[in-house]
Design a protein around this motif. Structure first.
Motif, PDB file in Angstrom:
ATOM      1  N   GLY A  10     -16.872 -64.242 -19.470  1.00 34.63           N
ATOM      2  CA  GLY A  10     -15.473 -64.379 -19.855  1.00 34.63           C
ATOM      3  C   GLY A  10     -15.222 -64.279 -21.354  1.00 34.63           C
ATOM      4  N   SER A  11     -16.062 -64.930 -22.172  1.00 36.71           N
ATOM      5  CA  SER A  11     -15.796 -64.901 -23.610  1.00 36.71           C
ATOM      6  C   SER A  11     -16.106 -63.523 -24.193  1.00 36.71           C
ATOM      7  CB  SER A  11     -16.594 -65.992 -24.322  1.00 36.71           C
ATOM      8  OG  SER A  11     -17.899 -65.999 -23.829  1.00 36.71           O
ATOM      9  N   SER A  12     -16.942 -62.744 -23.517  1.00 37.39           N
ATOM     10  CA  SER A  12     -17.286 -61.404 -24.024  1.00 37.39           C
ATOM     11  C   SER A  12     -16.171 -60.398 -23.791  1.00 37.39           C
ATOM     12  CB  SER A  12     -18.561 -60.884 -23.346  1.00 37.39           C
ATOM     13  OG  SER A  12     -19.612 -61.783 -23.538  1.00 37.39           O
ATOM     14  N   VAL A  13     -15.221 -60.733 -22.903  1.00 39.85           N
ATOM     15  CA  VAL A  13     -14.133 -59.787 -22.605  1.00 39.85           C
ATOM     16  C   VAL A  13     -12.765 -60.429 -22.870  1.00 39.85           C
ATOM     17  CG1 VAL A  13     -15.419 -58.428 -20.903  1.00 39.85           C
ATOM     18  CG2 VAL A  13     -14.187 -60.461 -20.134  1.00 39.85           C
ATOM     19  N   ALA A  14     -12.764 -61.472 -23.735  1.00 39.10           N
ATOM     20  CA  ALA A  14     -11.579 -62.325 -23.866  1.00 39.10           C
ATOM     21  C   ALA A  14     -10.338 -61.606 -24.390  1.00 39.10           C
ATOM     22  CB  ALA A  14     -11.902 -63.525 -24.757  1.00 39.10           C
ATOM     23  N   ASP A  15     -10.482 -60.601 -25.261  1.00 41.06           N
ATOM     24  CA  ASP A  15      -9.286 -59.902 -25.771  1.00 41.06           C
ATOM     25  C   ASP A  15      -9.592 -58.418 -25.942  1.00 41.06           C
ATOM     26  OD1 ASP A  15     -10.717 -59.585 -28.165  1.00 41.06           O
ATOM     27  OD2 ASP A  15      -9.976 -61.489 -28.946  1.00 41.06           O
ATOM     28  N   ALA A  16      -8.592 -57.673 -26.443  1.00 41.25           N
ATOM     29  CA  ALA A  16      -8.723 -56.211 -26.506  1.00 41.25           C
ATOM     30  C   ALA A  16      -9.922 -55.786 -27.367  1.00 41.25           C
ATOM     31  CB  ALA A  16      -7.430 -55.603 -27.046  1.00 41.25           C
ATOM     32  N   ASP A  17     -10.115 -56.445 -28.513  1.00 39.00           N
ATOM     33  CA  ASP A  17     -11.236 -56.068 -29.379  1.00 39.00           C
ATOM     34  C   ASP A  17     -12.568 -56.312 -28.688  1.00 39.00           C
ATOM     35  OD1 ASP A  17      -9.807 -55.123 -31.453  1.00 39.00           O
ATOM     36  OD2 ASP A  17      -9.778 -57.021 -32.591  1.00 39.00           O
ATOM     37  N   LYS A  18     -12.630 -57.436 -27.969  1.00 40.27           N
ATOM     38  CA  LYS A  18     -13.894 -57.773 -27.291  1.00 40.27           C
ATOM     39  C   LYS A  18     -14.141 -56.805 -26.137  1.00 40.27           C
ATOM     40  CE  LYS A  18     -14.257 -62.398 -28.951  1.00 40.27           C
ATOM     41  NZ  LYS A  18     -13.519 -63.653 -28.965  1.00 40.27           N
ATOM     42  N   ILE A  19     -13.097 -56.385 -25.472  1.00 43.12           N
ATOM     43  CA  ILE A  19     -13.278 -55.389 -24.402  1.00 43.12           C
ATOM     44  C   ILE A  19     -13.771 -54.073 -24.997  1.00 43.12           C
ATOM     45  CG2 ILE A  19     -11.997 -53.930 -22.768  1.00 43.12           C
ATOM     46  CD1 ILE A  19     -10.702 -56.371 -21.708  1.00 43.12           C
ATOM     47  N   ARG A  20     -13.246 -53.704 -26.152  1.00 41.46           N
ATOM     48  CA  ARG A  20     -13.738 -52.478 -26.809  1.00 41.46           C
ATOM     49  C   ARG A  20     -15.201 -52.631 -27.211  1.00 41.46           C
ATOM     50  NH1 ARG A  20      -8.907 -52.684 -29.744  1.00 41.46           N
ATOM     51  NH2 ARG A  20      -7.314 -51.515 -28.633  1.00 41.46           N
TER      52      ARG A  20
END
Ligand code: ADP
Ligand code: ASP
Ligand code: MG
Length: 408
Positions: A10-20
């Motif tokens: 979850g914390s690795s995909v928490a926002d747009a930058d992390k998803i990128r």
């Protein structure tokens, strides 16, 4: 070039930058020539937020509807990640649990994977497509959505690695790997380069949430090459395997804490054969999982039996036993949910009888009282007052690991 399964929490995909960032890790692996299947969790606290939303509407919602709701978190992160990868110009498809072929048993909220029908994933991989799969979910024989229990995306990833015979299963998270204790709450921890499946399974079961315990069980059964690493730091992670180098001179690999514990004590039982049998078969019939058990001698030819259960089972256990007070013949039940279990785990402790004493000494020096003790070949657990739990973990950790200089 083989297949790699990568799981992002979850914390690795928490926002747009992390998803990128995740999209970059996946595509770099792909560019090196690997086939990639990525399993994603829901973004940040999405699953908790969805539970809160459900509680606003109906705190007694059916588990079926809860699973319908909770499974949506993973669908969001997976589609967004696939969009990020599309934008980078790579072939990609996102799949839900049922599209990816996860078939589970009927237990909503805590379903077990029965099999994974891999045709769709294999067809996509054949086309050289990157496959993104929602973690934590599947469908049961009614074709209803089920979820695998909190933290279950790790198990989705390991299951895929097992059925697809992946060369490696990487669990990307928000810490560099598996540490001697939770690096967020304990000072002086350090990272383990390697840990055995058995030790990791104990640590995960005893409260170290870094891996879902069923994922470790499955990795051991199918001999999955497992690695825990950070999606942020780029540093080498921790390898989980059958045989591991024993860390330095320590016989202990880690310290774990579990606050989801309650203790029940049946006081004033008749001291005669069959009592323990009656108590624990009643509890088993109600599917109450019992952990530490202690029997002691009471006053006037009586005995007391205490045991621990998960907090969620405390009231059920009390009710079942109170309903049978006549046949069991006890005086009263004491119930206490202000307790926590603190454990040390290590394959090296079996031949070292001093290990438990060292743990107890650390607690004694800190003035912390032990309620119950349980041991096995590779662990020692103690039950302490929940207010002492964090301090207990710290002093035990200091006692075993201070000599290594800490430095997490
Ligand atoms: P994810 O969302 O990636 O699945 P989790 O929160 O489930 O991540 O697990 C990672 C967390 O596990 C870490 O942030 C850390 O606080 C906790 N943790 C507990 N015990 C340990 C340990 N022994 N080693 C590493 N992390 C641990
Ligand atoms: N999103 C689910 C949870 O929060 C599953 C997972 O993260 O592994 O429990
Ligand atoms: Mg997790």
């Amino acid at each position: 070039m083989g297949l790699i399964v990568q799981k992002f929490g979850g914390s690795s995909v928490a926002d747009a930058d992390k998803i990128r960032n995740v999209a970059r890790i996946i595509t770099e692996t792909y560019r090196r020539g690997h086939s990639v299947v990525a399993v994603l969790s829901a973004q940040g606290d999405t699953t908790d937020d969805l539970i809160a939303k459900a509680n606003e509407i109906n705190p007694r919602a059916s588990m079926r509807e809860m699973d319908m709701l909770l499974s949506t978190g993973e669908q969001i992160s997976c589609s967004l990640c696939a969009m990020a990868i599309e934008a980078m110009g790579y072939p990609v498809v996102s799949l839900t649990g049922w599209q990816a072929g996860f078939r589970t048993n009927a237990t909503y909220g805590n379903a077990r994977i029965k099999r994974v029908q891999t045709e769709r994933i294999l067809a996509e991989l054949d086309k050289k497509t990157i496959v993104i799969v929602t973690g934590f979910q599947g469908i049961n024989k009614l074709e209803d959505i089920t979820t695998l229990g909190r933290g279950g995306s790790d198990t989705s990833a390991v299951a895929l690695a097992a059925v697809l015979r992946a060369d490696l299963c990487q669990i990307y998270t928000d810490v560099d790997g598996v540490f001697t204790a939770d690096p967020r709450t304990v000072t002086g921890t350090h990272q383990l380069a390697e840990i055995t499946y058995d030790e990791m399974l104990e640590l995960a079961t005893l409260g170290a949430q870094v891996l879902h315990n069923r994922s470790v069980e499955m990795a051991k059964r199918y001999n999955v090459n497992l690695e825990v690493l950070s999606s942020f730091s780029g540093r080498p992670g921790t390898k989980v395997k059958e045989v591991a180098r024993i860390m330095e001179k320590s016989h202990v690999s880690g310290v774990a804490k579990d606050k989801n514990v309650a203790r029940l004590a049946l006081v004033g039982l008749a001291d005669q054969p069959g009592i323990a049998f009656k108590i624990f078969s009643l509890l088993a019939k109600e599917k109450v999982n019992v952990d530490i058990i202690l029997q002691s001698i009471g006053r006037n030819d009586t005995k007391d039996i205490s045991f621990t259960v998960g907090k969620q089972d405390m009231e059920k256990a009390r009710r079942v036993l109170e309903e049978h007070v006549d046949s069991l013949g006890f005086d009263h039940i004491d119930v206490n949910d202000g307790v926590a279990k603190v454990s040390i785990v290590g394959a090296g402790m079996i031949n070292n009888p001093g290990v438990a004493a060292k743990m107890f000494e650390a607690l004694y020096n800190a003035g912390i009282n032990i309620n119950m003790i349980s041991t096995s070949e590779i662990k020692v657990s103690v039950l302490v007052d929940v207010r002492d739990a964090d301090r207990a973990v710290q002093v035990i950790h200091d006692r075993f690991f201070a000599e290594f200089g800490g430095g997490s």
